[in-house]
Design a protein around this motif. Structure first.
Motif, PDB file in Angstrom:
ATOM      1  N   ASP A  80       4.345   5.538  -5.617  1.00 52.89           N
ATOM      2  CA  ASP A  80       4.534   5.384  -7.065  1.00 52.89           C
ATOM      3  C   ASP A  80       3.319   5.806  -7.886  1.00 52.89           C
ATOM      4  OD1 ASP A  80       6.926   4.329  -6.280  1.00 52.89           O
ATOM      5  OD2 ASP A  80       6.556   2.303  -7.017  1.00 52.89           O
ATOM      6  N   LEU A  81       2.135   5.517  -7.351  1.00 51.74           N
ATOM      7  CA  LEU A  81       0.918   5.750  -8.117  1.00 51.74           C
ATOM      8  C   LEU A  81       0.188   7.020  -7.701  1.00 51.74           C
ATOM      9  CD1 LEU A  81      -0.450   2.073  -8.090  1.00 51.74           C
ATOM     10  CD2 LEU A  81       1.073   3.163  -9.766  1.00 51.74           C
ATOM     11  N   LYS A  82       0.720   7.679  -6.657  1.00 47.97           N
ATOM     12  CA  LYS A  82       0.143   8.941  -6.174  1.00 47.97           C
ATOM     13  C   LYS A  82      -1.308   8.777  -5.739  1.00 47.97           C
ATOM     14  CE  LYS A  82       4.068  10.673  -7.439  1.00 47.97           C
ATOM     15  NZ  LYS A  82       5.132  10.806  -6.415  1.00 47.97           N
ATOM     16  N   ILE A  83      -1.586   7.653  -5.063  1.00 50.03           N
ATOM     17  CA  ILE A  83      -2.934   7.458  -4.525  1.00 50.03           C
ATOM     18  C   ILE A  83      -2.885   7.652  -3.013  1.00 50.03           C
ATOM     19  CG2 ILE A  83      -3.628   5.917  -6.376  1.00 50.03           C
ATOM     20  CD1 ILE A  83      -3.041   4.345  -3.041  1.00 50.03           C
ATOM     21  N   LEU A  97       0.836  -1.206   0.000  1.00 49.16           N
ATOM     22  CA  LEU A  97       0.000   0.000   0.000  1.00 49.16           C
ATOM     23  C   LEU A  97       0.867   1.251   0.000  1.00 49.16           C
ATOM     24  CD1 LEU A  97      -2.857   1.251   0.197  1.00 49.16           C
ATOM     25  CD2 LEU A  97      -2.634   1.112   2.684  1.00 49.16           C
ATOM     26  N   ALA A  98       1.920   1.229   0.820  1.00 48.95           N
ATOM     27  CA  ALA A  98       2.816   2.384   0.901  1.00 48.95           C
ATOM     28  C   ALA A  98       3.513   2.633  -0.439  1.00 48.95           C
ATOM     29  CB  ALA A  98       3.852   2.163   2.005  1.00 48.95           C
ATOM     30  N   VAL A 139      -0.457  -6.739  -3.443  1.00 48.11           N
ATOM     31  CA  VAL A 139      -1.283  -5.582  -3.089  1.00 48.11           C
ATOM     32  C   VAL A 139      -1.054  -4.447  -4.080  1.00 48.11           C
ATOM     33  CG1 VAL A 139      -1.607  -3.756  -1.353  1.00 48.11           C
ATOM     34  CG2 VAL A 139      -1.449  -6.157  -0.643  1.00 48.11           C
ATOM     35  N   TYR A 140       0.217  -4.164  -4.340  1.00 42.79           N
ATOM     36  CA  TYR A 140       0.552  -3.089  -5.278  1.00 42.79           C
ATOM     37  C   TYR A 140      -0.021  -3.362  -6.671  1.00 42.79           C
ATOM     38  CZ  TYR A 140       3.366  -0.026  -8.261  1.00 42.79           C
ATOM     39  OH  TYR A 140       3.766   0.893  -9.197  1.00 42.79           O
TER      40      TYR A 140
END
Length: 349
Positions: free
Chosen positions: A69-72, A63-64, A286-287
């Motif tokens: 990386d995905l800016k969420i 999640l981190a 997860v990622y």
């Protein structure tokens, strides 16, 4: 994302109070779900919660990484002690209504809850780690060949043992944890049939304390050490930290699980005696699910991570392990033989 308070035991917060960050793109609390490209992502932790140095922390790492990386933005919810399936339903419902997409249940215990909640949010993708029993058009089942990584641990254990006795500790006697035992015992016996494998489970369902109580793991490890085991492999979540502590203090080899436990800060005092760890790429699972949703092509159905794609493996962070050339060579050969189909690893003891 605000960090989640580290915990040592289960039950520091209820589901309603455990959400640690709000997701972006919260347009509606309707059961219809939210736009997959605008919503944040959420994980609901398994027994033991964040800070277990193992399974849950691996999920958090994924999640981190997605946040960076995905800016969420992400949300996470802790388990509560002695909770029911109804509590899990409430937790997942709250995460979905808050606009999170995907919503990921960390562990097979979330299967009944996801079965109830997922149909109510057809625009939201639900992920579940370590379970393939519950299926649906918006459900991704992230599963692993734990027995394959455990086989490699068995090879290593058989090569390093001097007492010809090694131990396996399972947190709770479930089909999932039996996969760890089966692979480990097979790896030991096929490497050196003269090595004895001691096996023990900490609790039986519906008692899941075997995943959350370090004192249980410590006592079990001590019992195996007393029976001359000089390598102990624990697949027990947070309870496994107790096993590592007892084994390390005795100057014997511990084998970690799920995460590379040699590198976990909470186990730094014992790292020199953590020979290796059976890793599951929970973080990438997860990622990858979060990224698939963000990209507009959400994963669904079974998503399997095996030895062939490094979805499971054996950590080599401990310099002491890498210096054992014969052990490393035996493990690498076994890995190749499994990937090539020369070795079929059992999933039941």
């Amino acid at each position: 994302m605000r960090r989640i308070t580290r915990i040592a035991t289960v039950g520091v917060a209820s589901a309603a109070l455990a959400l640690t960050a709000t997701a972006c793109g919260n347009k509606s609390s309707s059961d219809a779900g939210s736009d997959s490209k605008e919503a944040g992502a959420a994980i609901a932790y398994d027994i033991g919660g964040r800070g277990d140095q193992s399974f849950n922390d691996a999920a958090y790492a994924g999640l981190a990484k997605a946040e960076t990386d995905l800016k969420i933005k992400g949300s996470a919810a802790e388990p509560s002690e002695g909770e029911s399936d109804a509590d899990k339903v409430q937790r997942l419902t709250e995460l979905a209504r808050s606009g999170n997409n995907p919503v990921i249940g960390v562990g097979f215990a979330y299967a009944p809850a996801i079965k109830k909640v997922a149909p109510k949010f057809p625009k939201t993708t639900f992920g579940i780690i370590d379970d393939s029993s519950v299926t649906g058009k918006n459900i991704a089942n992230m599963v692993f060949n734990e027995e394959q990584g455990s086989y490699l641990a068995g090879v290593a254990a058989a090569k390093v043992t001097k007492s010809k006795t090694v131990g396996f500790i399972g947190g709770v006697e479930t089909p999932l944890i039996k996969k760890f035992e089966a692979g480990f015992a097979q790896g030991v016996k096929e490497t050196d049939p003269s090595v004895k494998v001691l096996s023990q489970y900490l609790t039986q369902p519906p008692n899941f304390d075997g995943f959350s109580k370090p004192d249980l793991g410590k006592a079990a490890a001590q019992g195996q050490l007393d029976k001359k085991a000089d390598v102990v492999y624990a697949a027990a979540g947070l309870a496994g930290s107790g096993s590592i502590e007892a084994t390390a203090q005795a100057g014997k080899w511990a084998i970690g699980v799920d995460s590379d436990q040699y590198s976990q800060k909470g186990l730094a005092a014992y790292k020199d005696q953590i020979l290796t760890s059976v890793t599951k790429d929970v973080a990438d699972s997860v990622y990858n699910l979060i990224k698939s949703v963000k990209d507009g092509t959400p994963q669904t159905g079974e998503v399997r991570y095996g030895l062939d794609k490094d979805g499971v493996g054996l950590a080599d962070s401990n310099p002491a392990y890498t210096k054992m050339a014969d052990v490393v060579a035996a493990v690498e050969k076994a890995k190749k033989d499994i990937v090539d189909g020369k070795i079929t690893v059992k999933t039941t003891p």
